[in-house]
Scaffold this motif. Structure first.
Motif, PDB file in Angstrom:
ATOM      1  N   PHE A  97       0.847  -1.199   0.000  1.00 46.24           N
ATOM      2  CA  PHE A  97       0.000   0.000   0.000  1.00 46.24           C
ATOM      3  C   PHE A  97       0.877   1.242   0.000  1.00 46.24           C
ATOM      4  O   PHE A  97       2.011   1.231   0.472  1.00 46.24           O
ATOM      5  CB  PHE A  97      -0.942   0.015   1.214  1.00 46.24           C
ATOM      6  CG  PHE A  97      -0.250   0.192   2.547  1.00 46.24           C
ATOM      7  CD1 PHE A  97      -0.101   1.450   3.118  1.00 46.24           C
ATOM      8  CD2 PHE A  97       0.262  -0.912   3.228  1.00 46.24           C
ATOM      9  CE1 PHE A  97       0.532   1.609   4.343  1.00 46.24           C
ATOM     10  CE2 PHE A  97       0.888  -0.765   4.454  1.00 46.24           C
ATOM     11  CZ  PHE A  97       1.023   0.501   5.015  1.00 46.24           C
ATOM     12  N   ARG A  98       0.332   2.332  -0.560  1.00 43.95           N
ATOM     13  CA  ARG A  98       1.061   3.599  -0.582  1.00 43.95           C
ATOM     14  C   ARG A  98       0.769   4.375   0.689  1.00 43.95           C
ATOM     15  O   ARG A  98      -0.387   4.595   1.026  1.00 43.95           O
ATOM     16  CB  ARG A  98       0.629   4.436  -1.785  1.00 43.95           C
ATOM     17  CG  ARG A  98       1.491   5.696  -1.995  1.00 43.95           C
ATOM     18  CD  ARG A  98       0.743   6.726  -2.825  1.00 43.95           C
ATOM     19  NE  ARG A  98      -0.409   7.237  -2.085  1.00 43.95           N
ATOM     20  CZ  ARG A  98      -1.493   7.736  -2.647  1.00 43.95           C
ATOM     21  NH1 ARG A  98      -1.617   7.748  -3.950  1.00 43.95           N
ATOM     22  NH2 ARG A  98      -2.495   8.188  -1.908  1.00 43.95           N
ATOM     23  N   TYR A  99       1.813   4.791   1.386  1.00 44.38           N
ATOM     24  CA  TYR A  99       1.605   5.573   2.593  1.00 44.38           C
ATOM     25  C   TYR A  99       1.853   7.057   2.373  1.00 44.38           C
ATOM     26  O   TYR A  99       1.468   7.889   3.202  1.00 44.38           O
ATOM     27  CB  TYR A  99       2.471   5.055   3.748  1.00 44.38           C
ATOM     28  CG  TYR A  99       3.934   5.463   3.694  1.00 44.38           C
ATOM     29  CD1 TYR A  99       4.383   6.635   4.296  1.00 44.38           C
ATOM     30  CD2 TYR A  99       4.870   4.662   3.032  1.00 44.38           C
ATOM     31  CE1 TYR A  99       5.712   7.010   4.251  1.00 44.38           C
ATOM     32  CE2 TYR A  99       6.200   5.029   2.986  1.00 44.38           C
ATOM     33  CZ  TYR A  99       6.627   6.197   3.589  1.00 44.38           C
ATOM     34  OH  TYR A  99       7.946   6.566   3.527  1.00 44.38           O
ATOM     35  N   ALA A 100       2.518   7.416   1.264  1.00 46.75           N
ATOM     36  CA  ALA A 100       2.810   8.822   0.996  1.00 46.75           C
ATOM     37  C   ALA A 100       3.155   9.012  -0.476  1.00 46.75           C
ATOM     38  O   ALA A 100       3.575   8.075  -1.154  1.00 46.75           O
ATOM     39  CB  ALA A 100       3.970   9.314   1.862  1.00 46.75           C
ATOM     40  N   LYS A 101       2.991  10.249  -0.955  1.00 47.46           N
ATOM     41  CA  LYS A 101       3.373  10.593  -2.317  1.00 47.46           C
ATOM     42  C   LYS A 101       4.722  11.296  -2.347  1.00 47.46           C
ATOM     43  O   LYS A 101       5.229  11.614  -3.436  1.00 47.46           O
ATOM     44  CB  LYS A 101       2.318  11.508  -2.944  1.00 47.46           C
ATOM     45  CG  LYS A 101       0.941  10.872  -3.066  1.00 47.46           C
ATOM     46  CD  LYS A 101      -0.058  11.879  -3.639  1.00 47.46           C
ATOM     47  CE  LYS A 101      -1.460  11.286  -3.660  1.00 47.46           C
ATOM     48  NZ  LYS A 101      -2.459  12.275  -4.151  1.00 47.46           N
ATOM     49  N   ASP A 102       5.287  11.581  -1.177  1.00 45.54           N
ATOM     50  CA  ASP A 102       6.550  12.311  -1.117  1.00 45.54           C
ATOM     51  C   ASP A 102       7.436  11.711  -0.032  1.00 45.54           C
ATOM     52  O   ASP A 102       7.105  10.691   0.555  1.00 45.54           O
ATOM     53  CB  ASP A 102       6.298  13.802  -0.856  1.00 45.54           C
ATOM     54  CG  ASP A 102       5.449  14.017   0.389  1.00 45.54           C
ATOM     55  OD1 ASP A 102       5.712  13.348   1.420  1.00 45.54           O
ATOM     56  OD2 ASP A 102       4.515  14.840   0.354  1.00 45.54           O
ATOM     57  N   THR A 249     -11.822 -15.745  15.847  1.00 41.37           N
ATOM     58  CA  THR A 249     -11.509 -14.417  15.342  1.00 41.37           C
ATOM     59  C   THR A 249     -11.508 -14.406  13.815  1.00 41.37           C
ATOM     60  O   THR A 249     -10.985 -15.307  13.199  1.00 41.37           O
ATOM     61  CB  THR A 249     -10.116 -13.957  15.826  1.00 41.37           C
ATOM     62  OG1 THR A 249     -10.083 -13.996  17.235  1.00 41.37           O
ATOM     63  CG2 THR A 249      -9.809 -12.558  15.355  1.00 41.37           C
ATOM     64  N   ILE A 250     -12.062 -13.357  13.225  1.00 36.35           N
ATOM     65  CA  ILE A 250     -12.064 -13.259  11.763  1.00 36.35           C
ATOM     66  C   ILE A 250     -11.665 -11.881  11.259  1.00 36.35           C
ATOM     67  O   ILE A 250     -11.407 -10.996  12.025  1.00 36.35           O
ATOM     68  CB  ILE A 250     -13.434 -13.676  11.191  1.00 36.35           C
ATOM     69  CG1 ILE A 250     -14.394 -14.006  12.309  1.00 36.35           C
ATOM     70  CG2 ILE A 250     -13.269 -14.867  10.295  1.00 36.35           C
ATOM     71  CD1 ILE A 250     -15.690 -14.641  11.902  1.00 36.35           C
ATOM     72  N   PHE A 251     -11.537 -11.652   9.963  1.00 35.20           N
ATOM     73  CA  PHE A 251     -10.815 -10.502   9.403  1.00 35.20           C
ATOM     74  C   PHE A 251     -11.202  -9.910   8.031  1.00 35.20           C
ATOM     75  O   PHE A 251     -11.778 -10.591   7.241  1.00 35.20           O
ATOM     76  CB  PHE A 251      -9.379 -10.914   9.270  1.00 35.20           C
ATOM     77  CG  PHE A 251      -9.337 -12.211   8.586  1.00 35.20           C
ATOM     78  CD1 PHE A 251      -9.542 -13.364   9.323  1.00 35.20           C
ATOM     79  CD2 PHE A 251      -9.202 -12.289   7.242  1.00 35.20           C
ATOM     80  CE1 PHE A 251      -9.568 -14.570   8.688  1.00 35.20           C
ATOM     81  CE2 PHE A 251      -9.248 -13.508   6.629  1.00 35.20           C
ATOM     82  CZ  PHE A 251      -9.418 -14.638   7.351  1.00 35.20           C
ATOM     83  N   PRO A 252     -10.660  -8.550   7.417  1.00 38.44           N
ATOM     84  CA  PRO A 252     -10.890  -7.844   6.100  1.00 38.44           C
ATOM     85  C   PRO A 252      -9.707  -7.264   5.313  1.00 38.44           C
ATOM     86  O   PRO A 252      -8.638  -7.380   5.724  1.00 38.44           O
ATOM     87  CB  PRO A 252     -11.779  -6.677   6.474  1.00 38.44           C
ATOM     88  CG  PRO A 252     -11.270  -6.294   7.807  1.00 38.44           C
ATOM     89  CD  PRO A 252     -10.683  -7.586   8.468  1.00 38.44           C
ATOM     90  N   VAL A 253      -9.797  -6.390   4.122  1.00 39.93           N
ATOM     91  CA  VAL A 253      -8.705  -5.699   3.335  1.00 39.93           C
ATOM     92  C   VAL A 253      -9.002  -4.373   2.627  1.00 39.93           C
ATOM     93  O   VAL A 253     -10.094  -4.172   2.212  1.00 39.93           O
ATOM     94  CB  VAL A 253      -8.138  -6.609   2.248  1.00 39.93           C
ATOM     95  CG1 VAL A 253      -7.465  -5.827   1.150  1.00 39.93           C
ATOM     96  CG2 VAL A 253      -7.111  -7.527   2.840  1.00 39.93           C
ATOM     97  N   SER A 254      -7.963  -3.516   2.254  1.00 40.38           N
ATOM     98  CA  SER A 254      -8.138  -2.197   1.605  1.00 40.38           C
ATOM     99  C   SER A 254      -6.866  -1.514   1.109  1.00 40.38           C
ATOM    100  O   SER A 254      -5.812  -1.864   1.520  1.00 40.38           O
ATOM    101  CB  SER A 254      -8.858  -1.319   2.604  1.00 40.38           C
ATOM    102  OG  SER A 254      -9.090  -0.054   2.257  1.00 40.38           O
ATOM    103  N   SER A 255      -6.898  -0.494   0.304  1.00 44.47           N
ATOM    104  CA  SER A 255      -5.698   0.223  -0.192  1.00 44.47           C
ATOM    105  C   SER A 255      -5.766   1.569  -0.884  1.00 44.47           C
ATOM    106  O   SER A 255      -5.397   2.351  -0.549  1.00 44.47           O
ATOM    107  CB  SER A 255      -4.966  -0.597  -1.172  1.00 44.47           C
ATOM    108  OG  SER A 255      -3.924  -1.293  -0.751  1.00 44.47           O
TER     109      SER A 255
END
Length: 270
Positions: A97-102, A249-255
């Motif tokens: 995943f992108r955390y920053a553009k700079d 326990t269960i879980f998800p995703v994103s970006s």
């Protein structure tokens, strides 16, 4: 040219004798993906970065699959509702995943989403990252969100319970290319993508041998010089021992965003 930093105990614990190979291939694959996206942007002849974002949204996942496909213990999974495959290597699920553009945003302020996280991102962190020690208070999930999470779980429950989520955070843009790259382990602390690193370390982008990654042919353009003044944050972060989760326990995703477009954004759709 400075020597690559030595491998950490965390990297060796996660990837064993192949840790150096995995780290280098991770950098090569993402350099290739970003280079491909820059090519798409140049070909578009547009001053808007939609072509860059759309290409990178897809290529960051494809390049990881292509780079690691022949490695021992390679697996891939395409979660429910996602057009992209995620790589699992030696029980480690890679989430780019992108955390920053700079180069000015500290990695300690990284978010896995530019908006609210998707059901998939939530489920991935809930199931495969260390147990969360702190959550900001959030509104209850809607019925639709609960339904989406239930659909995501069906696919993810096929993976072994000891699978570990490895967030792969990068900074970059269409002009400068790939600027910074980190990997480690983290917990998701709220619905807006904020994470707390439990272990975080830089992945070197220099000294890579020319390989199948086409983007190694791209030198960062002169405009990238303005980012050279950013200092690498001093991260006093250490790995914690894994806390056992309850079996249910269960879980998800994103970006990521329309500059790094929206399939849920450049940061939001594995």
């Amino acid at each position: 040219m400075s020597a690559e930093p030595s491998l950490s105990g965390w990297a060796r614990e996660r990837f064993g004798e192949r840790a150096d190979t995995v780290r280098r291939q991770l950098a090569v694959s993402l350099l290739e993906a970003v280079g491909n996206a820059q090519d798409a942007q140049r070909s578009s002849l547009s001053d808007k970065n939609f072509a860059y974002g759309s290409a990178l949204m897809t290529r960051r996942y494809e390049a990881l699959v292509e780079g690691f496909r022949n490695e021992p213990d390679f697996q891939m999974i395409r979660p429910y509702g996602s057009p992209h495959h995620l790589v699992i290597l030696n029980g480690n699920l890679l989430l780019p995943f992108r955390y920053a553009k700079d180069d000015r945003t500290p990695i300690t302020e990284a978010r896995v989403s530019d908006g609210r996280v998707s059901a998939l991102v939530r489920e991935l962190f809930d199931r495969f990252s260390p147990t969360v020690s702190y959550h900001q208070e959030e509104l209850d999930l809607s019925a639709q969100e609960e339904t989406e999470r239930a659909s995501v779980r069906v696919e993810l429950e096929r993976l072994p319970a000891d699978t570990r989520l490895i967030p792969v955070a990068y900074a970059g843009n269409a002009q400068a290319g790939l600027i910074r790259l980190y990997w480690g382990e983290a917990e998701l602390i709220d619905g807006f993508g904020r994470i707390r690193w439990l272990h975080c370390e830089p992945v070197p982008l220099t000294g890579l041998s020319a390989g199948p990654a086409a983007s190694l042919r791209h030198a960062p353009p002169a405009t990238a010089a303005r980012f050279d003044h950013g200092s690498l944050p001093d991260l006093a972060l250490h790995a914690r021992s894994r806390i056992e989760r309850k079996n249910d326990t269960i879980f998800p995703v994103s970006s990521e965003t329309p500059e790094e477009t929206t399939v849920t954004g450049d940061n939001e759709h594995p």
